[in-house]
Scaffold this active site. Structure first.
Site, short mmCIF file in Angstrom:
data_model
loop_
_atom_site.label_atom_id
_atom_site.label_comp_id
_atom_site.label_asym_id
_atom_site.label_seq_id
_atom_site.Cartn_x
_atom_site.Cartn_y
_atom_site.Cartn_z
N CYS B 90 14.13 -6.93 -11.32
CA CYS B 90 13.16 -7.71 -10.61
C CYS B 90 12.20 -8.43 -11.61
CB CYS B 90 13.54 -7.75 -9.53
SG CYS B 90 12.23 -8.97 -8.58
N HIS B 193 18.65 -6.88 -6.34
CA HIS B 193 18.15 -4.99 -6.43
C HIS B 193 18.72 -4.03 -5.98
CE1 HIS B 193 14.29 -5.78 -6.35
NE2 HIS B 193 13.76 -6.95 -6.03
N GLU B 195 19.19 -1.60 -6.26
CA GLU B 195 18.23 0.34 -5.88
C GLU B 195 18.70 0.26 -3.71
OE1 GLU B 195 16.76 -2.46 -6.64
OE2 GLU B 195 14.68 -2.37 -6.09
#
Lengths: 79, 226
Positions: B90, B193, B195
């Site tokens: 990002c 994302h 994560e």
């Protein structure tokens, strides 16, 4: 010396902000087309003369103020 | 044979938000996650680096434009130029583009709206250090959350550098591009994302496929160096 940098989205790069502004102007009754939204950076440059100032601001544009892939810039000096 | 934990750094800039999630996810995937502060001009000994999401330096001027000049970014550039593995997520992707470590640029979403939802992605390449746990053509589900994710490639982008494409383009990215790598293949950036998607409890664990690929590649490098 005062310098003004105009940064514009390059031709061919989609500018949704410009499209939104254009539509809003249309709602207000203005017949407009090709609205594009860029940005303005005003600077006070320490330089001996206009040529030196322009050279400095050119470098600023290339290194930070504009992204050459997506933006074009124009420098105005004076004041 | 006991395999060593690879050391993977996560850079925190002023305005980074997802650094903790990245550290947590890497640790959960059996890496030693190492916080790196943006003022560090030299990286500690690392096997890979992650630039996390967020709004570094308030996203002033252009997203990633200011973070590009921080001491840690210079160190990351040197690390990448030595062949080190660098992942930008990002805002981290935006920083890598502004720094010239990845091609292209990320602009305001075509909708002008911030988009925060799961997206389906097609894995175009499974032969990178960041996607080796995936299969080519596989669909993975990973969330996006951004206002400036519309990828614009340079005119000469090699299609082989496209690693991920959106199956349902959320931001107007050219050719549905969601993630690209550099020519050498050691630097990779994506808007989604991973994560935030390492546990099924959170809706998808597909992000772990990408991060576990990175951990594995980093471990291989740690072993080779040892």
């Amino acid at each position: 010396m005062k310098a003004t940098v105009l940064v514009r989205p390059k031709a061919g790069i989609l500018d949704p902000q410009g499209d939104a502004v254009e539509r809003a102007l249309g709602h207000l009754g203005f017949a407009v087309s090709d609205a594009r939204v860029g940005k303005v950076v005003d600077l006070e440059v320490n330089a001996e003369d206009e040529a030196a100032a322009r050279a400095q601001v050119e470098k600023m544009c290339e290194q930070l103020l504009a992204n050459p892939l997506i933006e074009s810039y124009e420098i105005e000096l004076g004041g | 044979m006991a395999s060593p934990q690879p050391r993977i750094g996560v850079v925190t800039y002023p305005g980074s938000q997802d650094d903790r999630d990245a550290l947590w996810a890497l640790a959960a995937l059996d890496a030693e996650a190492v916080p790196v502060w943006h003022e560090e001009a030299e990286l500690p000994a690392l096997d890979a680096v992650v630039l996390p999401g967020g709004f570094s330096y308030g996203d002033y001027l252009r997203c990633g434009a200011i973070a590009r000049f921080s001491p840690a970014t210079a160190a990351v550039r040197a690390f990448a130029e030595r062949g080190g593995l660098v992942l930008g997520i990002c805002n981290g992707f935006q920083i890598l583009c502004e720094a010239g470590l990845l091609p292209g640029s990320l602009l305001r979403n075509a909708s002008l709206r911030f988009v925060c939802r799961d997206v389906r992605l097609r894995v175009e390449r499974a032969d990178t250090p960041f996607t080796s746990r995936c299969e080519q053509g596989q669909t993975v589900v990973i969330p996006v959350k951004h206002g400036d994710g519309r990828y614009v490639p340079p005119p000469d982008l090699d299609p082989a550098q496209v690693v991920l494409r959106y199956r349902d383009n959320p931001n107007g990215s050219v050719e549905d591009i969601a993630g690209v790598c550099n020519e050498a293949g050691n630097v990779f950036g994506l808007m989604p994302h991973p994560e935030h998607a390492v546990d099924p409890l959170l809706g998808s664990a597909d992000g772990a496929l990408l991060l576990a690929s990175l951990v594995e590649a980093a471990r291989d490098r740690a072993l080779a160096a040892a």
